[in-house]
Design a protein around this motif. Structure first.
Motif, PDB file in Angstrom:
ATOM      1  N   LEU A  16      -8.742  -1.224 -11.686  1.00  0.00           N
ATOM      2  CA  LEU A  16     -10.085  -1.794 -11.595  1.00  0.00           C
ATOM      3  C   LEU A  16     -10.517  -1.970 -10.146  1.00  0.00           C
ATOM      4  O   LEU A  16     -11.702  -1.834  -9.822  1.00  0.00           O
ATOM      5  CB  LEU A  16     -10.130  -3.133 -12.342  1.00  0.00           C
ATOM      6  CG  LEU A  16      -9.945  -3.034 -13.863  1.00  0.00           C
ATOM      7  CD1 LEU A  16      -9.843  -4.425 -14.479  1.00  0.00           C
ATOM      8  CD2 LEU A  16     -11.077  -2.238 -14.495  1.00  0.00           C
ATOM      9  N   VAL A  17      -9.577  -2.260  -9.266  1.00  0.00           N
ATOM     10  CA  VAL A  17      -9.894  -2.312  -7.834  1.00  0.00           C
ATOM     11  C   VAL A  17     -10.308  -0.924  -7.338  1.00  0.00           C
ATOM     12  O   VAL A  17     -11.279  -0.777  -6.588  1.00  0.00           O
ATOM     13  CB  VAL A  17      -8.687  -2.844  -7.034  1.00  0.00           C
ATOM     14  CG1 VAL A  17      -8.900  -2.650  -5.537  1.00  0.00           C
ATOM     15  CG2 VAL A  17      -8.472  -4.329  -7.346  1.00  0.00           C
ATOM     16  N   ALA A  18      -9.576   0.103  -7.772  1.00  0.00           N
ATOM     17  CA  ALA A  18      -9.939   1.480  -7.413  1.00  0.00           C
ATOM     18  C   ALA A  18     -11.324   1.832  -7.966  1.00  0.00           C
ATOM     19  O   ALA A  18     -12.115   2.522  -7.316  1.00  0.00           O
ATOM     20  CB  ALA A  18      -8.897   2.462  -7.949  1.00  0.00           C
ATOM     21  N   TYR A  19     -11.620   1.333  -9.160  1.00  0.00           N
ATOM     22  CA  TYR A  19     -12.938   1.544  -9.750  1.00  0.00           C
ATOM     23  C   TYR A  19     -14.031   0.954  -8.851  1.00  0.00           C
ATOM     24  O   TYR A  19     -15.089   1.569  -8.663  1.00  0.00           O
ATOM     25  CB  TYR A  19     -12.990   0.891 -11.127  1.00  0.00           C
ATOM     26  CG  TYR A  19     -14.349   0.932 -11.774  1.00  0.00           C
ATOM     27  CD1 TYR A  19     -14.744   2.009 -12.552  1.00  0.00           C
ATOM     28  CD2 TYR A  19     -15.244  -0.125 -11.613  1.00  0.00           C
ATOM     29  CE1 TYR A  19     -15.996   2.045 -13.144  1.00  0.00           C
ATOM     30  CE2 TYR A  19     -16.502  -0.098 -12.194  1.00  0.00           C
ATOM     31  CZ  TYR A  19     -16.870   0.987 -12.963  1.00  0.00           C
ATOM     32  OH  TYR A  19     -18.119   1.009 -13.536  1.00  0.00           O
ATOM     33  N   SER A  20     -13.775  -0.219  -8.304  1.00  0.00           N
ATOM     34  CA  SER A  20     -14.751  -0.833  -7.401  1.00  0.00           C
ATOM     35  C   SER A  20     -15.031   0.062  -6.207  1.00  0.00           C
ATOM     36  O   SER A  20     -16.186   0.238  -5.793  1.00  0.00           O
ATOM     37  CB  SER A  20     -14.245  -2.200  -6.922  1.00  0.00           C
ATOM     38  OG  SER A  20     -14.187  -3.121  -7.990  1.00  0.00           O
ATOM     39  N   LEU A  25     -18.950   3.323  -3.656  1.00  0.00           N
ATOM     40  CA  LEU A  25     -19.176   4.533  -2.866  1.00  0.00           C
ATOM     41  C   LEU A  25     -20.388   5.294  -3.399  1.00  0.00           C
ATOM     42  O   LEU A  25     -21.329   5.605  -2.656  1.00  0.00           O
ATOM     43  CB  LEU A  25     -17.932   5.413  -2.916  1.00  0.00           C
ATOM     44  CG  LEU A  25     -18.056   6.825  -2.316  1.00  0.00           C
ATOM     45  CD1 LEU A  25     -18.207   6.754  -0.805  1.00  0.00           C
ATOM     46  CD2 LEU A  25     -16.849   7.676  -2.687  1.00  0.00           C
ATOM     47  N   GLY A  26     -20.375   5.598  -4.693  1.00  0.00           N
ATOM     48  CA  GLY A  26     -21.475   6.350  -5.276  1.00  0.00           C
ATOM     49  C   GLY A  26     -22.778   5.586  -5.313  1.00  0.00           C
ATOM     50  O   GLY A  26     -23.849   6.130  -5.010  1.00  0.00           O
ATOM     51  N   ASP A  27     -22.698   4.301  -5.684  1.00  0.00           N
ATOM     52  CA  ASP A  27     -23.919   3.504  -5.795  1.00  0.00           C
ATOM     53  C   ASP A  27     -24.638   3.379  -4.460  1.00  0.00           C
ATOM     54  O   ASP A  27     -25.876   3.355  -4.410  1.00  0.00           O
ATOM     55  CB  ASP A  27     -23.584   2.109  -6.327  1.00  0.00           C
ATOM     56  CG  ASP A  27     -23.260   2.121  -7.816  1.00  0.00           C
ATOM     57  OD1 ASP A  27     -23.510   3.160  -8.476  1.00  0.00           O
ATOM     58  OD2 ASP A  27     -22.749   1.103  -8.319  1.00  0.00           O
ATOM     59  N   ASN A  28     -23.894   3.284  -3.368  1.00  0.00           N
ATOM     60  CA  ASN A  28     -24.538   3.102  -2.070  1.00  0.00           C
ATOM     61  C   ASN A  28     -25.070   4.400  -1.492  1.00  0.00           C
ATOM     62  O   ASN A  28     -26.013   4.375  -0.705  1.00  0.00           O
ATOM     63  CB  ASN A  28     -23.594   2.394  -1.101  1.00  0.00           C
ATOM     64  CG  ASN A  28     -23.620   0.898  -1.299  1.00  0.00           C
ATOM     65  OD1 ASN A  28     -24.449   0.199  -0.731  1.00  0.00           O
ATOM     66  ND2 ASN A  28     -22.731   0.393  -2.146  1.00  0.00           N
ATOM     67  N   ILE A  29     -24.487   5.528  -1.870  1.00  0.00           N
ATOM     68  CA  ILE A  29     -25.129   6.797  -1.535  1.00  0.00           C
ATOM     69  C   ILE A  29     -26.500   6.841  -2.194  1.00  0.00           C
ATOM     70  O   ILE A  29     -27.515   7.144  -1.551  1.00  0.00           O
ATOM     71  CB  ILE A  29     -24.266   7.991  -1.997  1.00  0.00           C
ATOM     72  CG1 ILE A  29     -23.002   8.102  -1.144  1.00  0.00           C
ATOM     73  CG2 ILE A  29     -25.079   9.295  -1.906  1.00  0.00           C
ATOM     74  CD1 ILE A  29     -22.045   9.200  -1.617  1.00  0.00           C
ATOM     75  N   PHE A  85     -24.612   5.521 -19.768  1.00  0.00           N
ATOM     76  CA  PHE A  85     -26.057   5.359 -19.562  1.00  0.00           C
ATOM     77  C   PHE A  85     -26.429   5.649 -18.109  1.00  0.00           C
ATOM     78  O   PHE A  85     -27.444   6.297 -17.826  1.00  0.00           O
ATOM     79  CB  PHE A  85     -26.489   3.941 -19.930  1.00  0.00           C
ATOM     80  CG  PHE A  85     -26.821   3.758 -21.381  1.00  0.00           C
ATOM     81  CD1 PHE A  85     -27.974   4.320 -21.915  1.00  0.00           C
ATOM     82  CD2 PHE A  85     -26.004   3.015 -22.216  1.00  0.00           C
ATOM     83  CE1 PHE A  85     -28.297   4.144 -23.255  1.00  0.00           C
ATOM     84  CE2 PHE A  85     -26.309   2.830 -23.556  1.00  0.00           C
ATOM     85  CZ  PHE A  85     -27.465   3.403 -24.078  1.00  0.00           C
ATOM     86  N   MET A  86     -25.612   5.157 -17.162  1.00  0.00           N
ATOM     87  CA  MET A  86     -25.913   5.366 -15.744  1.00  0.00           C
ATOM     88  C   MET A  86     -25.878   6.849 -15.384  1.00  0.00           C
ATOM     89  O   MET A  86     -26.718   7.332 -14.618  1.00  0.00           O
ATOM     90  CB  MET A  86     -24.919   4.580 -14.874  1.00  0.00           C
ATOM     91  CG  MET A  86     -25.198   3.094 -14.844  1.00  0.00           C
ATOM     92  SD  MET A  86     -24.151   2.207 -13.650  1.00  0.00           S
ATOM     93  CE  MET A  86     -22.742   1.848 -14.669  1.00  0.00           C
ATOM     94  N   ILE A 174     -19.564  11.616  -8.931  1.00  0.00           N
ATOM     95  CA  ILE A 174     -18.782  10.403  -8.717  1.00  0.00           C
ATOM     96  C   ILE A 174     -18.705   9.551  -9.975  1.00  0.00           C
ATOM     97  O   ILE A 174     -17.659   8.976 -10.291  1.00  0.00           O
ATOM     98  CB  ILE A 174     -19.380   9.592  -7.542  1.00  0.00           C
ATOM     99  CG1 ILE A 174     -19.257  10.406  -6.244  1.00  0.00           C
ATOM    100  CG2 ILE A 174     -18.686   8.245  -7.399  1.00  0.00           C
ATOM    101  CD1 ILE A 174     -19.946   9.772  -5.057  1.00  0.00           C
ATOM    102  N   ILE A 175     -19.795   9.482 -10.726  1.00  0.00           N
ATOM    103  CA  ILE A 175     -19.833   8.625 -11.913  1.00  0.00           C
ATOM    104  C   ILE A 175     -18.749   8.992 -12.930  1.00  0.00           C
ATOM    105  O   ILE A 175     -18.110   8.093 -13.509  1.00  0.00           O
ATOM    106  CB  ILE A 175     -21.233   8.640 -12.552  1.00  0.00           C
ATOM    107  CG1 ILE A 175     -22.249   7.990 -11.596  1.00  0.00           C
ATOM    108  CG2 ILE A 175     -21.236   7.901 -13.886  1.00  0.00           C
ATOM    109  CD1 ILE A 175     -23.688   8.032 -12.089  1.00  0.00           C
TER     110      ILE A 175
END
Length: 391
Positions: A16-20, A25-29, A85-86, A174-175
């Motif tokens: 879950l930490v790796a998931y963060s 990474l992807g969300d901020n791009i 969904f995302m 990335i998703i």
């Protein structure tokens, strides 16, 4: 307490930490490049605000029931559904860059975030004891923040070689990685956690967090989505320079987040949150008064670190005041209060920035300060977590 408290986490906790890391990474791009992507399509601030706002309001609407539903179907399933969904939301925004598909994609994204966010926090919370929860939350946030910094560097650098649309489309690769990481995590939801009595007492306890969150969300919506464009228009700053600025503050924030639980152990969660967020309220008001890019950049960097570094402490403190079966609902309704007002703030901020490049910052500062007045009033005497009845 020391750094030894970061040891001993389970395999699933580390997944879950790796998931963060991957998700931030992807969300901020996407977060960084999306306003410039829309600007390249000839939208003004008001138009950009409408796209942002409708996405956020869709998220707020689903947050009304995503918490209890996550507890019913299982936190892991809720997270996986949200990720799906995302993905489809971003896919629509990449393939069909017209107004209606952009809004539709944003709505799908908002729905996904409403399912993913609260259930992810509940899933993470189940991987650790109350004593070490704020250490795991801080570790997850710190690693995620470093991932976001890398994403911001990429988002600022890649437009040299790719179009805004092509940079934005990177999130489609990335998703799916996020989906795989959660898919191999074991669900921690026990059978006894699938029922929830949403009574007046529970709503009151959630409301004590929701009101300050709502004020912060409204203030953030007015200003934060437009800061990159503000730097560009106010100082003529390039995208690459803005990307490096945002990345620098994320790197510093990521490192600082490792140390913050030890500060919270000494000061207490409430004093830590109020002192950090209160200081950030003053700095956001100083932003439009800064005469040069470098001064404004320094002010914004410190402000962002102070405002966001305490988020895992806030979340951990909130989780400590609720039972396991209440946590996803508490997180969802708290997120609802932030998200609904953030959506309204985005639309209001788009209108305000078309009129003035100064007033939005002042309004945000006032709302941030007011939120901390309420938070201190609600929790200044709170030092212990939820105690289940012995009856």
């Amino acid at each position: 307490m020391s750094l030894q408290n970061y040891r001993g986490f389970s395999r699933d906790a580390w997944l879950l930490v790796a998931y963060s890391f991957v998700s931030w990474l992807g969300d901020n791009i996407a977060w960084f490049i999306f306003p410039f992507y829309l600007k390249s399509l000839s939208y003004d601030y008001t138009g950009i605000g409408m796209v942002f706002s409708l996405s956020t309001l869709a998220q707020a609407s689903v947050l009304l029931f995503s918490g209890p539903l996550g507890a019913r179907i299982g936190y892991k399933r809720a997270v996986l559904m949200g990720i799906s969904f995302m993905f489809f939301g971003r896919l629509v925004q990449v393939l069909y860059p017209a107004l209606i598909p952009l809004v539709l994609g944003g709505v799908l994204l908002g729905v996904g975030m409403a399912f993913e966010g609260p259930s992810f926090m509940a899933l993470l919370s189940g991987e650790v004891t109350d004593v070490k929860r704020h250490y795991l939350f801080s570790l997850s946030s710190a690693v995620g923040t470093i991932g976001s910094a890398i994403g911001l560097v990429l988002a600022g650098f890649l437009p040299r070689y790719l179009t805004y649309r092509e940079v934005f489309s990177l999130v489609l690769f990335i998703i799916p990685v996020r989906f795989v990481l959660v898919a191999v995590v074991k669900s921690v939801l026990a059978h006894s956690e699938k029922s929830l009595n949403l009574n007046r007492e529970l709503l009151f306890r959630i409301g004590r967090f929701a009101l300050p969150s709502a004020l912060i969300g409204l203030g953030a919506g007015v200003t934060i989505p437009y800061v990159g464009l503000w730097f560009n228009q106010r100082f003529g700053t390039s995208l690459e320079s803005i990307g490096w600025l945002f990345a620098l503050q994320q790197f510093i924030m990521g490192l600082g987040t490792f140390l913050l639980p030890m500060i919270a152990d000494r000061l207490g969660s409430v004093k830590t949150i109020v002192s950090f967020n209160g200081s950030a309220s003053v700095l956001i008001a100083a932003m439009p008064l800064s005469p040069t890019f470098y001064i404004a950049a320094a002010v914004y960097t410190v402000r962002t670190i102070l405002m966001n570094i305490v988020s895992p402490i806030w979340n951990s403190f909130m989780m400590s005041l609720f039972k396991k079966e209440e946590r996803s609902t508490a997180m969802a309704l708290n997120n609802l209060s932030w998200t609904a007002t953030f959506g309204a703030g985005q639309y209001l901020g788009g209108i305000l920035f078309d009129v003035s490049l100064t007033w939005p910052f002042m309004i945000t500062a006032l709302l941030y300060a007011l939120s901390m007045v309420f938070f201190w009033g609600f929790f200044r005497g709170e030092t212990k977590g939820y105690k289940p009845s012995r009856a």
